[in-house]
Design a protein around this motif. Structure first.
Motif, PDB file in Angstrom:
ATOM      1  N   GLY A   1      76.247  75.429  62.740  1.00  0.00           N
ATOM      2  CA  GLY A   1      76.457  74.765  63.946  1.00  0.00           C
ATOM      3  C   GLY A   1      77.004  75.723  65.202  1.00  0.00           C
ATOM      4  O   GLY A   1      76.911  75.789  66.346  1.00  0.00           O
ATOM      5  N   GLU A   2      77.801  76.735  64.454  1.00  0.00           N
ATOM      6  CA  GLU A   2      78.489  77.774  65.390  1.00  0.00           C
ATOM      7  C   GLU A   2      77.450  79.119  65.346  1.00  0.00           C
ATOM      8  O   GLU A   2      77.883  80.024  65.840  1.00  0.00           O
ATOM      9  CB  GLU A   2      79.796  78.182  64.570  1.00  0.00           C
TER      10      GLU A   2
ATOM     11  N   ALA B   1      76.948  73.029  57.295  1.00  0.00           N
ATOM     12  CA  ALA B   1      76.659  72.353  58.511  1.00  0.00           C
ATOM     13  C   ALA B   1      77.596  73.064  59.668  1.00  0.00           C
ATOM     14  O   ALA B   1      77.300  73.535  60.896  1.00  0.00           O
ATOM     15  CB  ALA B   1      76.746  71.025  58.594  1.00  0.00           C
TER      16      ALA B   1
ATOM     17  N   ASP C   1      69.664  72.672  60.474  1.00  0.00           N
ATOM     18  CA  ASP C   1      69.715  72.748  61.913  1.00  0.00           C
ATOM     19  C   ASP C   1      70.878  73.767  62.031  1.00  0.00           C
ATOM     20  O   ASP C   1      71.625  73.924  61.129  1.00  0.00           O
ATOM     21  CB  ASP C   1      70.320  71.511  62.500  1.00  0.00           C
ATOM     22  N   GLY C   2      70.530  74.631  63.129  1.00  0.00           N
ATOM     23  CA  GLY C   2      71.586  75.577  63.083  1.00  0.00           C
ATOM     24  C   GLY C   2      71.093  76.962  62.271  1.00  0.00           C
ATOM     25  O   GLY C   2      71.791  78.023  62.718  1.00  0.00           O
TER      26      GLY C   2
END
Lengths: 110, 100, 130
Positions: free
Chosen positions: B53-54, B49, B76-77
């Motif tokens: 996220g980055e 994660a 997500d991401g």
């Protein structure tokens, strides 16, 4: 193919390297050399014995470059050079000396 | 650098080990059975994660589709790329290390 | 003459890292890696070896694969120095997870932590994984 030496059958691969290294004997080396019209002298045996010790320790046949360097360290620079080694073993230290010593073909040698 | 993982995170520790060596600038692309690492709501996606996220985690779309994973449902991401995207990642973020 | 000959082949030196992550005898990866490393020595590149995860088992002392009638190649890592391959990096976390220290290994190595290992990997021109 195979050699019969002192009642032992010593089998070789298609390039003449011994299949089972434990079946090697000095007589096998001498028979191989005779086939190449090469008489094994003390100088030849120095190299052959070194190769056997190297294999015993590291479980590989050394590359020619490594052999040359190690022979230089042990026996001096007048022997640790490719000219000297090729004079002793005109077919090449790997192809000829390793074969007489009962070693497999060096890794990376084609 | 660009890292690729091609094994399921439930089968080997390749993904976990790779994430441990991603550093602050490395990119991760999941391919072949590695794409199972992108299934949302799993231990694996919890582990990735942070870099996801980055924007540093990618998954290869054709390998997702072949395995019946809808590209719209990945964690997500995680960004889905095609083969051209794979090539571009190598170009932009080489050298490449395959965690095989 | 011979110097000129060698100069013709002295291209740019690249950094090659061989990453070893598998235990030695269950698969062929470890032996294949070692053979590629020995061959690569002929090309005078900047070669390093990394051992992490189960790859650290490759260097464990006391191995004898001969009992399996397989090649016992652990002693061959000791030949690398003679091939001018002297950069062997072993990951501390991988050793610790397996109850091992550098004293359990057949060769002297540089033990590095995971963050340092990641830096070393990212610093290469070419990384080959086994």
């Amino acid at each position: 193919m195979a050699y019969e030496v002192n009642g032992i059958t010593v089998e070789t691969d298609e390039e003449g390297y011994i299949e089972d290294l434990s079946k090697w004997s000095k007589e096998v080396a001498e028979i191989m050399a005779k086939e190449d019209d090469c008489e094994l002298t003390e100088e030849h045996w120095e190299i052959i014995n070194f190769l056997r010790e190297y294999y015993e320790e590291f479980q590989i046949a050394p590359a020619v470059r490594v052999l040359t360097k190690q022979i230089g360290k042990r026996l001096g620079p007048e022997k640790g050079n490719s000219k000297y080694l090729y004079e002793l073993f005109p077919y090449g230290p790997a192809k000829q000396a390793c074969r007489y010593a009962g070693l497999p073909k060096p890794t990376g040698c084609v | 650098m660009l890292h690729t993982v091609n094994k399921s995170p439930l089968q080997t520790n390749d993904l976990a080990s790779c994430l441990g060596h991603l550093g602050t600038d490395g990119r991760l692309l999941m391919i072949e059975d590695g794409v199972y690492g992108a299934l949302s709501g799993t231990e694996a996606t919890r582990q990735l994660a942070g870099p996801a996220g980055e924007g540093r985690v990618y998954v290869l779309g054709p390998d997702l589709e072949a395995r019946g994973v809808d590209a719209g449902t990945v964690a997500d991401g995680v960004q889905v790329v095609d083969y051209a995207g794979f090539v571009q990642l190598v170009v932009d973020h080489g050298p490449h290390q395959a965690w095989v | 003459m011979s110097d000129e000959f060698e100069d013709d082949f002295s291209g740019e030196i690249k950094r090659f890292m061989f990453v070893n992550r598998k235990a030695p005898h269950g698969t062929i990866y470890a032996l294949e890696s070692l053979e590629v490393v020995l061959i690569s020595a002929a090309f005078d590149q900047d070669v390093s070896l990394a051992f992490l995860d189960d790859g650290v088992f490759q260097l464990r002392k006391g191995q004898n694969a001969n009992v399996l009638e397989m090649k016992n190649f652990a002693p061959t890592y000791r030949a690398l120095e003679g091939y001018d391959i002297e950069k062997l990096y072993v990951e501390r976390e991988s050793l610790e997870a397996r109850g091992m220290t550098a004293d359990d290994l057949v060769v002297p190595v540089e033990v590095v932590d995971r963050a340092r290992m990641a830096e070393l990997m990212a610093d290469q021109d070419v990384v080959m994984s086994f």
